[in-house]
Design a protein around this motif. Structure first.
Motif, mmCIF file in Angstrom:
data_model
loop_
_atom_site.group_PDB
_atom_site.id
_atom_site.type_symbol
_atom_site.label_atom_id
_atom_site.label_comp_id
_atom_site.label_asym_id
_atom_site.label_seq_id
_atom_site.Cartn_x
_atom_site.Cartn_y
_atom_site.Cartn_z
ATOM 1 N N ILE A 1 12.143 13.962 19.495
ATOM 2 C CA ILE A 1 12.378 13.168 20.695
ATOM 3 C C ILE A 1 12.961 14.113 21.750
ATOM 4 C CG2 ILE A 1 13.665 11.239 21.698
ATOM 5 C CD1 ILE A 1 13.833 10.112 18.759
ATOM 6 N N THR A 2 12.240 14.297 22.842
ATOM 7 C CA THR A 2 12.724 15.183 23.906
ATOM 8 C C THR A 2 13.389 14.395 25.031
ATOM 9 O OG1 THR A 2 10.554 15.197 24.959
ATOM 10 C CG2 THR A 2 11.052 16.995 23.412
ATOM 11 N N ALA A 3 13.028 13.119 25.154
ATOM 12 C CA ALA A 3 13.644 12.274 26.173
ATOM 13 C C ALA A 3 13.589 10.833 25.711
ATOM 14 C CB ALA A 3 12.939 12.428 27.513
ATOM 15 N N LEU A 4 14.609 10.072 26.130
ATOM 16 C CA LEU A 4 14.668 8.644 25.832
ATOM 17 C C LEU A 4 15.308 7.953 27.021
ATOM 18 C CD1 LEU A 4 14.592 6.068 24.118
ATOM 19 C CD2 LEU A 4 16.673 6.872 22.950
ATOM 20 N N GLU A 5 14.639 6.910 27.512
ATOM 21 C CA GLU A 5 15.195 6.073 28.564
ATOM 22 C C GLU A 5 15.361 4.678 27.993
ATOM 23 O OE1 GLU A 5 14.295 4.376 33.050
ATOM 24 O OE2 GLU A 5 12.879 5.762 32.119
ATOM 25 N N ILE A 6 16.576 4.144 28.100
ATOM 26 C CA ILE A 6 16.882 2.812 27.569
ATOM 27 C C ILE A 6 17.193 1.886 28.738
ATOM 28 C CG2 ILE A 6 18.411 1.456 26.088
ATOM 29 C CD1 ILE A 6 19.034 4.103 24.579
ATOM 30 N N THR A 7 16.477 0.749 28.786
ATOM 31 C CA THR A 7 16.738 -0.263 29.809
ATOM 32 C C THR A 7 16.813 -1.631 29.155
ATOM 33 O OG1 THR A 7 14.362 -0.442 30.286
ATOM 34 C CG2 THR A 7 15.649 1.025 31.696
ATOM 35 N N ARG B 1 18.662 8.718 28.987
ATOM 36 C CA ARG B 1 19.110 7.948 30.158
ATOM 37 C C ARG B 1 19.369 6.522 29.681
ATOM 38 N NH1 ARG B 1 15.925 11.845 32.090
ATOM 39 N NH2 ARG B 1 16.410 12.758 34.108
ATOM 40 N N ASP B 2 20.609 6.079 29.925
ATOM 41 C CA ASP B 2 21.016 4.741 29.481
ATOM 42 C C ASP B 2 21.858 4.091 30.567
ATOM 43 O OD1 ASP B 2 21.575 2.495 27.858
ATOM 44 O OD2 ASP B 2 23.355 3.443 27.034
ATOM 45 N N ASN B 3 21.348 2.986 31.100
ATOM 46 C CA ASN B 3 22.120 2.212 32.068
ATOM 47 C C ASN B 3 22.567 3.075 33.251
ATOM 48 O OD1 ASN B 3 23.180 -0.231 32.918
ATOM 49 N ND2 ASN B 3 25.157 0.138 31.951
ATOM 50 N N GLY B 4 21.676 3.943 33.723
ATOM 51 C CA GLY B 4 21.965 4.773 34.880
ATOM 52 C C GLY B 4 22.709 6.067 34.571
ATOM 53 N N ALA B 5 23.226 6.216 33.360
ATOM 54 C CA ALA B 5 23.943 7.438 32.985
ATOM 55 C C ALA B 5 22.978 8.387 32.272
ATOM 56 C CB ALA B 5 25.122 7.117 32.085
ATOM 57 N N VAL B 6 23.235 9.687 32.413
ATOM 58 C CA VAL B 6 22.382 10.696 31.784
ATOM 59 C C VAL B 6 23.220 11.492 30.788
ATOM 60 C CG1 VAL B 6 20.920 12.722 32.174
ATOM 61 C CG2 VAL B 6 20.948 10.863 33.852
ATOM 62 N N PHE B 7 22.670 11.650 29.580
ATOM 63 C CA PHE B 7 23.321 12.388 28.500
ATOM 64 C C PHE B 7 22.378 13.496 28.064
ATOM 65 C CE2 PHE B 7 24.687 8.052 28.622
ATOM 66 C CZ PHE B 7 26.072 8.134 28.536
ATOM 67 N N ARG B 8 22.927 14.717 27.918
ATOM 68 C CA ARG B 8 22.104 15.872 27.561
ATOM 69 C C ARG B 8 22.668 16.567 26.329
ATOM 70 N NH1 ARG B 8 21.714 15.752 33.145
ATOM 71 N NH2 ARG B 8 19.607 16.063 33.936
ATOM 72 N N GLY B 9 21.783 16.865 25.396
ATOM 73 C CA GLY B 9 22.165 17.651 24.229
ATOM 74 C C GLY B 9 22.952 16.877 23.187
#
Length: 109
Positions: free
Chosen positions: A102-108, A35-43
């Motif tokens: 890494i299974t999840a990453l949130e960037i703010t 999750r980066d800047n409100g957008a979600v990226f998978r895989g």
């Protein structure tokens, strides 16, 4: 000062410093969510697109200067420098790790 980062995070940070997308992807699980800047990226395909467009194109290199554990996540903070408006910008990366990936990453910011 050298931070003691978990192996997958250290590998991601080192690959980012080289702007090496293939190596940036290696620490992520196949079903990882970013999750980066409100957008979600998978895989891997979506992560690759993000890294190529937002990291390599902008020469954005994250340089962590703090690390802590919080709510089951590894929280890493520091500036990112590059060819983008406002550089450097301080970011917080919240990593979720499982089985040394890494299974999840949130960037703010």
């Amino acid at each position: 000062m050298s931070l003691e980062l978990p192996t997958p995070i250290a590998a991601y940070v080192a690959a980012n410093a080289r702007l090496d997308v293939d190596d940036m992807l290696k620490p992520f699980a196949a079903d990882a969510v970013l999750r980066d800047n409100g957008a979600v990226f998978r895989g891997p395909a979506e992560l690759r697109q993000l890294f190529e467009a937002a990291v390599v194109a902008a020469r954005a290199i994250f340089t962590p200067d703090t690390v802590r554990h919080e709510d089951g996540k590894v929280v890493v903070e520091g500036p990112a420098h590059g060819d983008f408006k406002g550089s450097p910008i301080r970011f917080t990366y919240r990593f979720t790790l499982e089985n040394d990936t890494i299974t999840a990453l949130e960037i703010t910011a």
